[in-house]
Design a protein around this motif. Structure first.
Motif, mmCIF file in Angstrom:
data_model
loop_
_atom_site.group_PDB
_atom_site.id
_atom_site.type_symbol
_atom_site.label_atom_id
_atom_site.label_comp_id
_atom_site.label_asym_id
_atom_site.label_seq_id
_atom_site.Cartn_x
_atom_site.Cartn_y
_atom_site.Cartn_z
ATOM 1 N N ALA A 324 0.830 -1.211 0.000
ATOM 2 C CA ALA A 324 0.000 0.000 0.000
ATOM 3 C C ALA A 324 0.864 1.260 0.000
ATOM 4 O O ALA A 324 0.545 2.244 -0.676
ATOM 5 N N ASP A 325 1.967 1.233 0.748
ATOM 6 C CA ASP A 325 2.869 2.398 0.797
ATOM 7 C C ASP A 325 3.472 2.676 -0.571
ATOM 8 O O ASP A 325 3.511 3.823 -1.024
ATOM 9 N N ARG A 326 3.972 1.622 -1.239
ATOM 10 C CA ARG A 326 4.603 1.815 -2.547
ATOM 11 C C ARG A 326 3.553 2.258 -3.584
ATOM 12 O O ARG A 326 3.813 3.148 -4.394
ATOM 13 N N ALA A 327 2.398 1.625 -3.528
ATOM 14 C CA ALA A 327 1.334 1.968 -4.483
ATOM 15 C C ALA A 327 0.839 3.394 -4.269
ATOM 16 O O ALA A 327 0.523 4.107 -5.228
ATOM 17 N N PRO A 333 -1.319 7.759 -7.561
ATOM 18 C CA PRO A 333 -1.398 6.746 -6.496
ATOM 19 C C PRO A 333 -2.488 5.701 -6.739
ATOM 20 O O PRO A 333 -3.498 5.963 -7.401
ATOM 21 N N LEU A 334 -2.241 4.518 -6.177
ATOM 22 C CA LEU A 334 -3.246 3.476 -6.091
ATOM 23 C C LEU A 334 -3.719 3.411 -4.650
ATOM 24 O O LEU A 334 -2.938 3.633 -3.721
ATOM 25 N N PHE A 335 -4.990 3.085 -4.441
ATOM 26 C CA PHE A 335 -5.564 3.043 -3.100
ATOM 27 C C PHE A 335 -5.999 1.612 -2.803
ATOM 28 O O PHE A 335 -6.855 1.052 -3.489
ATOM 29 N N LEU A 336 -5.380 1.037 -1.756
ATOM 30 C CA LEU A 336 -5.551 -0.379 -1.442
ATOM 31 C C LEU A 336 -6.061 -0.574 -0.032
ATOM 32 O O LEU A 336 -5.894 0.298 0.823
ATOM 33 N N GLY A 337 -6.652 -1.762 0.212
ATOM 34 C CA GLY A 337 -7.210 -1.998 1.530
ATOM 35 C C GLY A 337 -6.911 -3.361 2.117
ATOM 36 O O GLY A 337 -7.714 -3.865 2.894
ATOM 37 N N GLY A 338 -5.809 -3.989 1.754
ATOM 38 C CA GLY A 338 -5.474 -5.281 2.350
ATOM 39 C C GLY A 338 -5.565 -6.404 1.344
ATOM 40 O O GLY A 338 -5.231 -6.246 0.166
ATOM 41 N N SER A 339 -6.023 -7.553 1.804
ATOM 42 C CA SER A 339 -6.016 -8.751 0.949
ATOM 43 C C SER A 339 -7.073 -8.704 -0.139
ATOM 44 O O SER A 339 -6.982 -9.424 -1.126
ATOM 45 N N ARG A 340 -8.074 -7.852 0.039
ATOM 46 C CA ARG A 340 -9.171 -7.802 -0.929
ATOM 47 C C ARG A 340 -8.924 -6.726 -1.978
ATOM 48 O O ARG A 340 -8.675 -5.568 -1.648
ATOM 49 N N LEU A 341 -9.021 -7.132 -3.238
ATOM 50 C CA LEU A 341 -8.924 -6.212 -4.373
ATOM 51 C C LEU A 341 -10.271 -6.220 -5.076
ATOM 52 O O LEU A 341 -10.741 -7.270 -5.518
ATOM 53 N N VAL A 342 -10.903 -5.047 -5.166
ATOM 54 C CA VAL A 342 -12.218 -4.941 -5.794
ATOM 55 C C VAL A 342 -12.113 -4.112 -7.065
ATOM 56 O O VAL A 342 -11.594 -2.995 -7.046
ATOM 57 N N VAL A 343 -12.608 -4.673 -8.150
ATOM 58 C CA VAL A 343 -12.646 -3.985 -9.436
ATOM 59 C C VAL A 343 -14.076 -3.508 -9.671
ATOM 60 O O VAL A 343 -15.037 -4.200 -9.317
ATOM 61 N N HIS A 344 -14.236 -2.323 -10.258
ATOM 62 C CA HIS A 344 -15.572 -1.770 -10.488
ATOM 63 C C HIS A 344 -15.645 -1.130 -11.861
ATOM 64 O O HIS A 344 -14.652 -1.103 -12.608
ATOM 65 N N ILE A 345 -16.796 -0.587 -12.205
ATOM 66 C CA ILE A 345 -17.030 -0.089 -13.562
ATOM 67 C C ILE A 345 -16.164 1.113 -13.911
ATOM 68 O O ILE A 345 -16.007 1.434 -15.099
ATOM 69 N N GLN A 346 -15.569 1.768 -12.913
ATOM 70 C CA GLN A 346 -14.721 2.922 -13.190
ATOM 71 C C GLN A 346 -13.235 2.631 -12.974
ATOM 72 O O GLN A 346 -12.403 3.523 -13.031
ATOM 73 N N VAL A 358 3.785 -2.869 -9.399
ATOM 74 C CA VAL A 358 4.254 -2.624 -8.031
ATOM 75 C C VAL A 358 4.611 -3.934 -7.345
ATOM 76 O O VAL A 358 5.674 -4.063 -6.718
ATOM 77 N N ILE A 359 3.727 -4.919 -7.453
ATOM 78 C CA ILE A 359 3.983 -6.227 -6.832
ATOM 79 C C ILE A 359 5.242 -6.858 -7.410
ATOM 80 O O ILE A 359 6.100 -7.378 -6.675
ATOM 81 N N LYS A 360 5.367 -6.816 -8.722
ATOM 82 C CA LYS A 360 6.516 -7.426 -9.379
ATOM 83 C C LYS A 360 7.822 -6.750 -8.965
ATOM 84 O O LYS A 360 8.822 -7.419 -8.665
ATOM 85 N N GLU A 361 7.820 -5.410 -8.917
ATOM 86 C CA GLU A 361 9.036 -4.678 -8.548
ATOM 87 C C GLU A 361 9.420 -4.950 -7.088
ATOM 88 O O GLU A 361 10.588 -5.174 -6.773
ATOM 89 N N LEU A 362 8.437 -4.949 -6.196
ATOM 90 C CA LEU A 362 8.712 -5.224 -4.786
ATOM 91 C C LEU A 362 9.241 -6.649 -4.602
ATOM 92 O O LEU A 362 10.180 -6.881 -3.824
ATOM 93 N N ALA A 363 8.627 -7.598 -5.302
ATOM 94 C CA ALA A 363 9.057 -8.994 -5.194
ATOM 95 C C ALA A 363 10.494 -9.146 -5.682
ATOM 96 O O ALA A 363 11.295 -9.883 -5.086
#
Length: 395
Positions: A324-327, A333-346, A358-363
């Motif tokens: 979340a910090d890197r994102a 910025p990306l806004f995250l809330g933990g293990s759950r990722l929710v995709v919506h119409i926007q 972000v995940i790939k670079e951190l890994a």
């Protein structure tokens, strides 16, 4: 010079940066994975809403009545009533069904009516809740219900009066055949069936099953217009005419009677017409998230059956906080809330790609720093398969 009362009362809430603030908010929403409740009305929706009737819904408003009639027909029920929120719709449904205590409600232990409605079943209805952990870790089965339902007059127990199911639940689709089996069993024992169908639209879109067929096993159904469909406010509760008439009474008692709701009903109608068809694209984006995370090496806790993915990054040496910090530090910025990722119409495709980057670079940084992948914890996490940041209640 002394000010007049009118001077004291007047207010202009539109700031000089009002337009640009809204544009920035839209950009933020497009990159927010916390919930699909963040969606906002478009200019086109607003324009359509301004054409709605100006009746008083406590008495009668034509636009709202038209929405209610459409939802009744769509669900295959006799009537429907517009509600200010999904929580109001669920809780008024439960209160309407429950007549004389003692009584209890049986539901999944993750159900919104149990975990995220502020104890409403106890407060409003004085109902006990039997929260059941599904034996298959996905959805309740008839066997789960039979093992936990209370039937009869044994005075140490609380009879089950309602079975409340949720579809989708955490983005997963409840198999219709199992719902039908539970419904047949419930009705054979005089038990009511309620559906929290806040995201039933996703099930209909993904399975190409009619809303009526999905709702047939239930005595009452709550459907949301703002969660995923992009309307500003509102849900509908559907059932028999007798049930809806009594629910209208409870809506008034709970303070949920509203006045000029035509603009809200029109927004819901616009959402059904123009936003519902976007849900398949939403599901495809969620699947892209799932596939991308697996390719990088993250563990998937709950797959993208519709609009949500739950993941565990610990196998990559990562935790949700650092992600979340890197994102959040990206130029956009990306806004995250933990293990759950929710995709919506926007949600934009760029947001999906940036998150995976972000995940790939951190890994990769962890690997270069000497992190050695260990055995995943996901087998334990899958037993609950929801891990969230506590300070952010999720809808």
């Amino acid at each position: 010079m002394a000010t007049t009362v009118a001077d004291q009362v007047k207010l202009d809430i539109l700031s000089k940066t009002h337009t640009s603030d809204n544009e920035n908010k839209l950009k933020e929403i497009a990159r927010t994975f916390i919930s699909d409740t963040v969606t906002v009305p478009t200019k086109e929706m607003y324009a359509y809403a301004t054409l709605a009737t100006l009746g008083d819904d406590v008495y009668f408003d034509p636009s709202t009545a038209a929405l209610e009639a459409h939802i009744a027909k769509l669900t295959g029920k006799e009537a429907a009533i517009f509600m200010p929120s999904g929580t109001a719709s669920n809780q008024i449904a439960l209160r309407t069904h429950l007549k004389q205590p003692p009584y209890s409600i049986l539901c999944d232990h993750r159900a919104h009516v149990y975990k995220y409605e502020a104890g409403g079943a106890a407060f409003h209805s004085g109902a006990a809740v039997t929260a059941v952990i599904p034996s298959n870790k996905h959805h309740l089965t008839l066997s789960d219900v039979e093992d936990n339902v209370v039937i009869g007059a044994e005075i140490h127990s609380t009879p089950t009066e309602i079975i409340a199911l949720e579809n989708t639940l955490n983005g997963t689709i409840f198999p219709q055949s199992e719902i039908v089996a539970i419904s047949n069993y419930a009705h054979s024992h005089g038990i009511k069936m309620h559906l929290d169908g806040a995201r039933i639209w996703h099930v209909a879109a993904e399975t190409e099953t009619s809303v009526k067929e999905l709702c047939d096993p239930f005595d009452s159904i709550s459907l949301c217009f703002s969660k995923g469909l992009g309307a500003p406010i509102g849900s509908c509760l559907a059932g028999t005419k007798e049930f809806v008439n009594r629910a209208r009474w409870f809506r008034k008692l709970f303070g949920g009677g509203m006045r000029q709701t035509g603009i809200l009903a029109a927004s819901a109608a616009y959402a059904l017409t123009y936003n519902f068809p976007q849900l398949k694209r939403v599901h495809a984006l969620a699947k892209k998230l799932e596939v991308g995370l697996e390719e990088i090496g993250a563990e998937i806790l709950s797959r993208a059956e519709t609009c949500m993915v739950f993941y565990d990054p610990s196998s990559l040496g990562l935790d949700y906080g650092e992600i979340a910090d890197r994102a959040g530090a990206l130029p956009d910025p990306l806004f995250l809330g933990g293990s759950r990722l929710v995709v919506h119409i926007q949600t934009t495709e760029a947001a999906i790609e940036d998150f995976l980057r972000v995940i790939k670079e951190l890994a990769e940084e962890k690997r270069k720093a000497g992190f050695v992948r260990s055995e995943s914890k996901s087998s334990k996490l899958k037993d609950i398969y929801v891990r969230r940041i506590p300070e952010k209640p999720i809808q």
